[in-house]
Design an enzyme around this catalytic site. Structure first.
Site, PDB file in Angstrom:
ATOM      1  N   HIS A 179      -7.073  -6.224   0.427  1.00  0.00           N
ATOM      2  CA  HIS A 179      -5.961  -5.276   0.403  1.00  0.00           C
ATOM      3  C   HIS A 179      -4.722  -5.782   1.131  1.00  0.00           C
ATOM      4  O   HIS A 179      -3.610  -5.719   0.613  1.00  0.00           O
ATOM      5  CB  HIS A 179      -6.406  -3.940   0.987  1.00  0.00           C
ATOM      6  CG  HIS A 179      -5.349  -2.881   0.915  1.00  0.00           C
ATOM      7  ND1 HIS A 179      -4.826  -2.435  -0.286  1.00  0.00           N
ATOM      8  CD2 HIS A 179      -4.689  -2.198   1.887  1.00  0.00           C
ATOM      9  CE1 HIS A 179      -3.919  -1.513  -0.060  1.00  0.00           C
ATOM     10  NE2 HIS A 179      -3.800  -1.357   1.251  1.00  0.00           N
ATOM     11  N   ASP A 215      -9.459  -6.084  -3.792  1.00  0.00           N
ATOM     12  CA  ASP A 215      -9.036  -4.971  -2.934  1.00  0.00           C
ATOM     13  C   ASP A 215     -10.159  -3.950  -2.763  1.00  0.00           C
ATOM     14  O   ASP A 215     -10.678  -3.414  -3.736  1.00  0.00           O
ATOM     15  CB  ASP A 215      -7.812  -4.293  -3.562  1.00  0.00           C
ATOM     16  CG  ASP A 215      -7.048  -3.412  -2.592  1.00  0.00           C
ATOM     17  OD1 ASP A 215      -7.687  -2.796  -1.716  1.00  0.00           O
ATOM     18  OD2 ASP A 215      -5.819  -3.335  -2.724  1.00  0.00           O
ATOM     19  N   SER A 234       0.831  -1.201   0.000  1.00  0.00           N
ATOM     20  CA  SER A 234       0.000   0.000   0.000  1.00  0.00           C
ATOM     21  C   SER A 234       0.875   1.263   0.000  1.00  0.00           C
ATOM     22  O   SER A 234       1.664   1.461  -0.915  1.00  0.00           O
ATOM     23  CB  SER A 234      -0.952  -0.038   1.201  1.00  0.00           C
ATOM     24  OG  SER A 234      -1.978   0.911   1.071  1.00  0.00           O
TER      25      SER A 234
END
Length: 258
Positions: free
Chosen positions: A224, A194, A93
């Site tokens: 995610h 996600d 991320s």
């Protein structure tokens, strides 16, 4: 301020190939620890730092910004370079964005980049209102825990401080401008399901980097935080194969695969 249980940094000495892993916004090293441990078990030197303002309480994140987070991983990279022949930058991320900026700024000091669901921008109404709303509202609900696997838990904050979110927005814009400077081999792994970072962010990264050796892997069974999800083993396997190929100078250029 005490660190949350499980959020401690992780470091292991190994051989001449090092990997720096960067965790995500409001998360902690706990989300990447299984990945880091598996790499260490294969003899790699591994560093997984705790970013400033993370792993304690959200109020500590409120008084930090992207310069603090990037400075921490920059220090870790320089330390790894002092004792390793080759160093790879990896992240989840926002951590993926940190890894990409390290690659852009350090050039061939970074041998390759591995990212999982890399963030490229802050999305939605919040992104457009942050310059003003951060002065009116302190926090919004947290973004951690986007995991499909039953029983898997991510250690992170249940609130997002908006001053820090505004800094993240600024940082991601800078990283987007840096992407053409990324020339290293790139392994990008993204989750089909996600709910936090859309596939458009990965597509944007792939379209803007200058790397010619690019491998995209679609993780079919994870959300995610894929490093704690059903595809965690796949991430480790792809990572080890990628690092081995680049570190030994073996194999052909990457491909796009499912």
């Amino acid at each position: 301020m005490p660190v949350l249980p499980g959020a401690e940094p992780y470091r292991r000495e190994g051989g001449g190939v090092g990997v720096l892993l960067c965790h995500g916004f409001t998360g902690s090293p706990q989300s990447l620890r299984p990945w880091a441990q598996r790499l260490a078990e294969r003899g790699l030197t591994v560093a997984l730092p705790l970013l400033p303002g993370h792993g304690t309480r959200w109020q500590d994140l409120q008084i930090t910004g992207w310069q603090d987070w990037y400075a921490e991983v920059d220090r870790e990279l320089r330390a790894l370079r002092e004792r390793c022949d080759q160093v790879f930058a990896a992240g989840l991320s926002m951590g993926g964005a940190l890894a990409l900026r390290l690659a852009a700024k350090h050039g061939q000091e970074v041998a390759g980049v591995l990212v999982v669901n890399p963030a490229n921008q802050v999305h939605g109404l919040l992104a457009r209102t942050l310059p003003v709303s951060r002065h009116l509202v302190r926090t919004v609900p947290g973004i951690t825990g986007d995991i499909a696997k039953e029983g898997a838990v991510e250690v992170g904050y249940d609130r997002v401080p908006l001053h820090a979110a505004h800094s993240l927005r600024t940082f991601l814009r800078q990283v987007d401008g840096d992407l053409p400077q990324v020339t290293q081999p790139l392994l990008l792994m993204r989750s089909r399901q996600d709910r936090t970072v859309p596939a458009a962010d990965s597509a944007r990264v792939l379209s803007r980097v200058s790397s010619t050796d690019v491998t995209e892997v679609v993780l079919e069974h994870s959300r995610h935080v894929a490093t704690l999800d059903h595809d965690a083993d796949r991430i480790v396997e792809e990572s080890l194969g990628f690092i081995d190929r680049i570190a030994t100078g073996d194999g052909e250029e990457g491909t796009t695969g499912g």
